[in-house]
Design a protein around this motif. Structure first.
Motif, PDB file in Angstrom:
ATOM      1  N   ALA A 504       0.815  -1.226   0.000  1.00  0.00           N
ATOM      2  CA  ALA A 504       0.000   0.000   0.000  1.00  0.00           C
ATOM      3  C   ALA A 504       0.845   1.271   0.000  1.00  0.00           C
ATOM      4  N   GLU A 505       1.968   1.255   0.750  1.00  0.00           N
ATOM      5  CA  GLU A 505       2.751   2.489   0.829  1.00  0.00           C
ATOM      6  C   GLU A 505       3.345   2.853  -0.535  1.00  0.00           C
ATOM      7  N   ASP A 506       3.927   1.867  -1.192  1.00  0.00           N
ATOM      8  CA  ASP A 506       4.514   2.129  -2.515  1.00  0.00           C
ATOM      9  C   ASP A 506       3.438   2.590  -3.492  1.00  0.00           C
ATOM     10  N   ALA A 507       2.289   1.915  -3.436  1.00  0.00           N
ATOM     11  CA  ALA A 507       1.207   2.279  -4.353  1.00  0.00           C
ATOM     12  C   ALA A 507       0.710   3.694  -4.061  1.00  0.00           C
ATOM     13  N   ALA A 508       0.628   4.033  -2.765  1.00  0.00           N
ATOM     14  CA  ALA A 508       0.137   5.378  -2.392  1.00  0.00           C
ATOM     15  C   ALA A 508       1.126   6.451  -2.843  1.00  0.00           C
ATOM     16  N   ALA A 509       2.419   6.122  -2.838  1.00  0.00           N
ATOM     17  CA  ALA A 509       3.407   7.101  -3.291  1.00  0.00           C
ATOM     18  C   ALA A 509       3.163   7.439  -4.762  1.00  0.00           C
ATOM     19  N   LEU A 510       2.869   6.403  -5.540  1.00  0.00           N
ATOM     20  CA  LEU A 510       2.614   6.609  -6.974  1.00  0.00           C
ATOM     21  C   LEU A 510       1.321   7.378  -7.225  1.00  0.00           C
ATOM     22  N   VAL A 511       0.252   6.907  -6.563  1.00  0.00           N
ATOM     23  CA  VAL A 511      -1.068   7.532  -6.764  1.00  0.00           C
ATOM     24  C   VAL A 511      -1.018   8.973  -6.250  1.00  0.00           C
ATOM     25  N   GLY A 512      -0.361   9.157  -5.090  1.00  0.00           N
ATOM     26  CA  GLY A 512      -0.259  10.482  -4.478  1.00  0.00           C
ATOM     27  C   GLY A 512       0.522  11.454  -5.348  1.00  0.00           C
ATOM     28  N   ARG A 513       1.540  10.942  -6.020  1.00  0.00           N
ATOM     29  CA  ARG A 513       2.331  11.787  -6.921  1.00  0.00           C
ATOM     30  C   ARG A 513       1.423  12.365  -8.003  1.00  0.00           C
ATOM     31  N   GLU A 514       0.507  11.547  -8.481  1.00  0.00           N
ATOM     32  CA  GLU A 514      -0.412  11.987  -9.548  1.00  0.00           C
ATOM     33  C   GLU A 514      -1.490  12.932  -9.030  1.00  0.00           C
ATOM     34  N   LEU A 515      -1.959  12.629  -7.788  1.00  0.00           N
ATOM     35  CA  LEU A 515      -3.098  13.407  -7.271  1.00  0.00           C
ATOM     36  C   LEU A 515      -2.665  14.577  -6.382  1.00  0.00           C
ATOM     37  N   GLY A 516      -1.350  14.722  -6.210  1.00  0.00           N
ATOM     38  CA  GLY A 516      -0.855  15.854  -5.415  1.00  0.00           C
ATOM     39  C   GLY A 516      -1.083  15.689  -3.921  1.00  0.00           C
ATOM     40  N   TRP A 517      -1.056  14.461  -3.402  1.00  0.00           N
ATOM     41  CA  TRP A 517      -1.232  14.258  -1.953  1.00  0.00           C
ATOM     42  C   TRP A 517       0.003  14.729  -1.212  1.00  0.00           C
ATOM     43  N   ASP A 518      -0.199  15.358  -0.040  1.00  0.00           N
ATOM     44  CA  ASP A 518       0.951  15.631   0.825  1.00  0.00           C
ATOM     45  C   ASP A 518       1.209  14.398   1.698  1.00  0.00           C
ATOM     46  N   ASP A 519       2.244  14.477   2.551  1.00  0.00           N
ATOM     47  CA  ASP A 519       2.615  13.290   3.348  1.00  0.00           C
ATOM     48  C   ASP A 519       1.455  12.827   4.219  1.00  0.00           C
ATOM     49  N   ALA A 520       0.739  13.794   4.801  1.00  0.00           N
ATOM     50  CA  ALA A 520      -0.344  13.441   5.726  1.00  0.00           C
ATOM     51  C   ALA A 520      -1.452  12.697   4.977  1.00  0.00           C
ATOM     52  N   ARG A 522      -1.162  11.030   2.202  1.00  0.00           N
ATOM     53  CA  ARG A 522      -0.666   9.717   1.770  1.00  0.00           C
ATOM     54  C   ARG A 522      -0.750   8.722   2.932  1.00  0.00           C
ATOM     55  N   ALA A 523      -0.329   9.167   4.101  1.00  0.00           N
ATOM     56  CA  ALA A 523      -0.351   8.293   5.286  1.00  0.00           C
ATOM     57  C   ALA A 523      -1.799   7.912   5.625  1.00  0.00           C
ATOM     58  N   ARG A 524      -2.705   8.884   5.473  1.00  0.00           N
ATOM     59  CA  ARG A 524      -4.121   8.615   5.791  1.00  0.00           C
ATOM     60  C   ARG A 524      -4.694   7.560   4.838  1.00  0.00           C
ATOM     61  N   GLN A 525      -4.348   7.689   3.569  1.00  0.00           N
ATOM     62  CA  GLN A 525      -4.857   6.718   2.574  1.00  0.00           C
ATOM     63  C   GLN A 525      -4.357   5.302   2.888  1.00  0.00           C
ATOM     64  N   VAL A 526      -3.074   5.216   3.256  1.00  0.00           N
ATOM     65  CA  VAL A 526      -2.491   3.893   3.553  1.00  0.00           C
ATOM     66  C   VAL A 526      -3.164   3.314   4.792  1.00  0.00           C
ATOM     67  N   LYS A 527      -3.327   4.153   5.806  1.00  0.00           N
ATOM     68  CA  LYS A 527      -3.915   3.692   7.069  1.00  0.00           C
ATOM     69  C   LYS A 527      -5.351   3.206   6.827  1.00  0.00           C
ATOM     70  N   GLU A 528      -6.095   4.001   6.067  1.00  0.00           N
ATOM     71  CA  GLU A 528      -7.494   3.658   5.802  1.00  0.00           C
ATOM     72  C   GLU A 528      -7.584   2.344   5.010  1.00  0.00           C
ATOM     73  N   TYR A 529      -6.722   2.218   4.034  1.00  0.00           N
ATOM     74  CA  TYR A 529      -6.749   1.000   3.211  1.00  0.00           C
ATOM     75  C   TYR A 529      -6.414  -0.221   4.060  1.00  0.00           C
ATOM     76  N   ARG A 530      -5.340  -0.099   4.847  1.00  0.00           N
ATOM     77  CA  ARG A 530      -4.932  -1.259   5.667  1.00  0.00           C
ATOM     78  C   ARG A 530      -5.997  -1.608   6.708  1.00  0.00           C
ATOM     79  N   ALA A 531      -6.649  -0.588   7.260  1.00  0.00           N
ATOM     80  CA  ALA A 531      -7.706  -0.850   8.254  1.00  0.00           C
ATOM     81  C   ALA A 531      -8.867  -1.588   7.590  1.00  0.00           C
ATOM     82  N   ALA A 532      -9.212  -1.193   6.357  1.00  0.00           N
ATOM     83  CA  ALA A 532     -10.332  -1.845   5.652  1.00  0.00           C
ATOM     84  C   ALA A 532      -9.990  -3.305   5.358  1.00  0.00           C
ATOM     85  N   VAL A 533      -8.756  -3.533   4.948  1.00  0.00           N
ATOM     86  CA  VAL A 533      -8.321  -4.898   4.640  1.00  0.00           C
ATOM     87  C   VAL A 533      -8.324  -5.754   5.913  1.00  0.00           C
ATOM     88  N   ALA A 534      -7.831  -5.172   7.003  1.00  0.00           N
ATOM     89  CA  ALA A 534      -7.793  -5.926   8.267  1.00  0.00           C
ATOM     90  C   ALA A 534      -9.216  -6.239   8.739  1.00  0.00           C
TER      91      ALA A 534
END
Ligand SMILES: Cc1cc2nc3c(=O)[nH]c(=O)nc-3n(C[C@H](O)[C@H](O)[C@H](O)COP(=O)(O)OP(=O)(O)OC[C@H]3O[C@@H](n4cnc5c(N)ncnc54)[C@H](O)[C@@H]3O)c2cc1C
Length: 549
Positions: A504-520, A522-534
């Motif tokens: 998820a982190e690597d994927a978020a770096a790529l997607v975030g680069r395209e969508l202009g996400w800041d670090d926060a 990007r971290a939120r997207q990864v956290k949300e994704y991992r929580a949903a999967v868990a």
């Protein structure tokens, strides 16, 4: 009618601006297969069309089906010959109009012995049903069903218990990636002029002094947009009653949601080169065992559902049901730690007076018009989306006082015109992988790799998706979140839940680069994704797993 070769910009910001600025003939609520089909039908007839989806395209039922484009052999048992005929006719149209996305898949029905005895009556009944299937339209695929020996049956699924297989039948249907088919319909609708936006939900309907619908209010990115439209189509799947309740005095309770789940297991544990139909003991049903690259998926269940429509879960009982069905016919039983992915969806079935079990409820569709002019389309199947759309837009035309010809029978979806199916190889190539997902648009994804070779690496190690596909998903397919990319633009979460979370982190770096996400962000997207999967894994009480080499 031709779809323009040049892909549409499919730009969400532009779509949101146009939603508020233009007058539409029809506004479609819901970006599942049904709404996407309606938008394409309407736009290609020349109607000024808008489609809004409150979450992501296909995020409802349309990404969680069994992914079969079929007549449905079992509906013959229920004497729904008309439905099977319609499904088989639509299957043929889909194979022609989207050959990159809808592909022929052979099926094996093994004839099994019980306590060493073959039920000749059952074998005869199966043969009869397959003749009927062929004659109802199955033959249009160019091949007819045939009987196979027990050795041939076992060769198609090497883990089948040879002592239980007395022979089998082969027949042909078709397979698709449901979420990509839905997305491709949305993009094709846009190519025909429709204004299409995801993460844009209808919150209320606009009516004039006579109580006639005049459009809707749509919420997107925290803002409210007033959309002016002469007709509103409600294609909200299991949520159609909620949309109807915006128009009618009370909640109509017309939908009876039926839950169905699937599990994904490593292909090496099943070894089926085609789909296999496995009967479920004591349940008058069968489940499909379908190869999907290096994985095989098994499904589905069919149970009444009264939980939250937004979050159907796959439970331990659901997983046990499917494992039990499969384990009854294979030599080396699968366990919970073989289950790499799960998905759960809700069928938008029409409630009937009789309290039949959900598996026996009809999959027919219905189009109704309210006094205020809301056109609601319900029921149906992924396979019959085009027919449902044609019937719905006929109703829209009737309301508008026009009669225009439906044009979708011979309308190729984006990626289909000029598509040449790559020859199947034992080791699927990158070309094959991309061609089956993008058709003639494959070149656009490959060009990203040519510009930046690192984008040729896997997005999730062990799965065939490329990093370039995540970039393409944002630039050309309106992906807005990490889950959009990992669940629907690619199917990584369905195939290998925990591996997708690990990447998820690597994927978020790529997607975030395209969508202009800041670090926060990007971290939120990864956290949300991992929580949903868990949460998905915990609901099914499954252990953490990893793709094996
Ligand atoms: C387990 C299972 C297996 C199946 N297998 C098959 C199969 O193999 N073959 C087949 O042909 N069919 C199959 N089906 C049936 C098929 O998947 C469904 O009929 C179809 O996907 C329904 O699509 P839909 O667009 O009507 O609903 P959905 O895909 O749920 O779309 C409705 C959309 O409306 C949106 N929405 C809701 N409210 C609003 C609002 N206020 N504003 C904006 N948007 C809104 C939702 O977010 C959602 O995306 C299966 C179904 C299930 C559950």
């Amino acid at each position: 009618m031709d779809t323009p070769r040049q892909p549409p910009a499919f730009d969400r910001a532009e779509a949101l601006a146009r939603l508020g600025a233009e007058q539409f003939d029809v506004l479609v609520v819901g970006g599942g297969i049904t709404g996407a089909g309606v938008a394409l039908d309407a736009a290609s007839r020349g109607l000024r069309t808008a489609l809004v989806e409150r979450d992501d395209f296909a995020s409802g039922t349309s990404s969680k089906s069994s992914k079969l484009v079929h007549g449905g052999l079992r509906y013959l048992q229920q004497r729904e010959v008309g439905l099977v005929y319609e499904g088989l006719a639509e299957r043929q149209i889909a194979l022609r109009n989207a050959p990159h996305l809808v592909r022929i898949l052979p099926f094996l029905i093994p004839v099994l012995t019980k306590d060493g005895v073959i039920s000749r009556r059952l074998a005869r009944a199966l043969g009869g049903a397959l003749w009927m299937y062929d004659l109802t339209g199955g033959l249009r695929i160019g091949k007819r069903h045939k009987r196979v020996s027990s050795e041939q049956a076992v060769a198609h699924m090497q883990t089948l218990r040879a002592d239980r297989v007395a022979g089998g039948y082969l027949y042909y249907d078709a397979h698709t990636d449901d979420a990509r088919l839905t997305l491709t319909l949305c993009r094709t609708a846009a190519a025909h002029g429709a204004v299409v936006a995801n993460y844009a939900g209808v919150t209320s309907l606009r009516k004039d002094g006579q109580g006639r619908l005049r459009g809707a209010r749509v919420q997107a990115d925290g803002d409210e947009v007033e959309v002016r439209a002469d007709v509103v189509v409600n294609a909200a799947g299991v949520w159609t009653d909620d949309v109807r309740a915006l128009d009618e005095p009370s909640h109509p309770q017309s939908i009876r949601p039926a839950k169905g789940i699937h599990i994904t297991v490593p292909w090496t544990r099943v070894r089926n080169d085609i789909a296999v139909v496995v009967p479920v003991a004591k349940d008058r049903r069968s489940v499909f065992v379908v190869p999907w690259g290096d994985l095989t998926y098994v499904g589905t269940t069919d149970t009444d559902y009264d939980g939250s429509l937004d979050d159907p879960e796959c439970t331990p009982d659901d997983v046990a049901y499917l494992l039990r069905a499969l384990n009854a016919v294979i030599t080396d039983p699968l366990r919970e730690d073989d289950v790499l992915g799960t998905w759960a969806g809700l069928r938008p079935l029409l409630r009937t007076a009789a309290n039949d079990r959900t598996a026996d409820l009809s999959r027919r569709h219905a189009v109704r018009r309210s006094e205020g002019g809301l056109v609601t389309v319900t029921g149906g199947k992924l396979t019959t989306y085009r027919r449902m759309a044609a019937d719905t837009v006929d109703e829209v035309d009737a309301l508008l006082g026009k009669r225009r010809r439906c044009r979708t029978k011979r309308l190729k979806l984006i990626g289909a015109a000029g598509y040449d199916d790559p020859a199947e190889t034992n080791e699927p190539s990158r070309h094959e992988h991309l061609a089956h997902r993008y058709g003639t648009e494959e070149a656009g994804v490959q060009a990203l790799v040519d510009q930046e070779p690192a984008l040729g690496e896997p997005l999730v190690p062990g799965l065939p998706y490329l990093k370039a596909e995540a970039v393409h998903a944002v630039r050309s397919e309106m992906a807005r979140t990490l889950d959009d990319v990992l669940s629907r633009r690619t199917r990584a979460r369905l195939l290998a839940r925990d591996d997708s979370a690990a990447a998820a982190e690597d994927a978020a770096a790529l997607v975030g680069r395209e969508l202009g996400w800041d670090d926060a962000e990007r971290a939120r997207q990864v956290k949300e994704y991992r929580a949903a999967v868990a949460a998905e894994r915990d609901a099914a009480d499954l252990p953490e797993t990893a793709l094996r080499a």
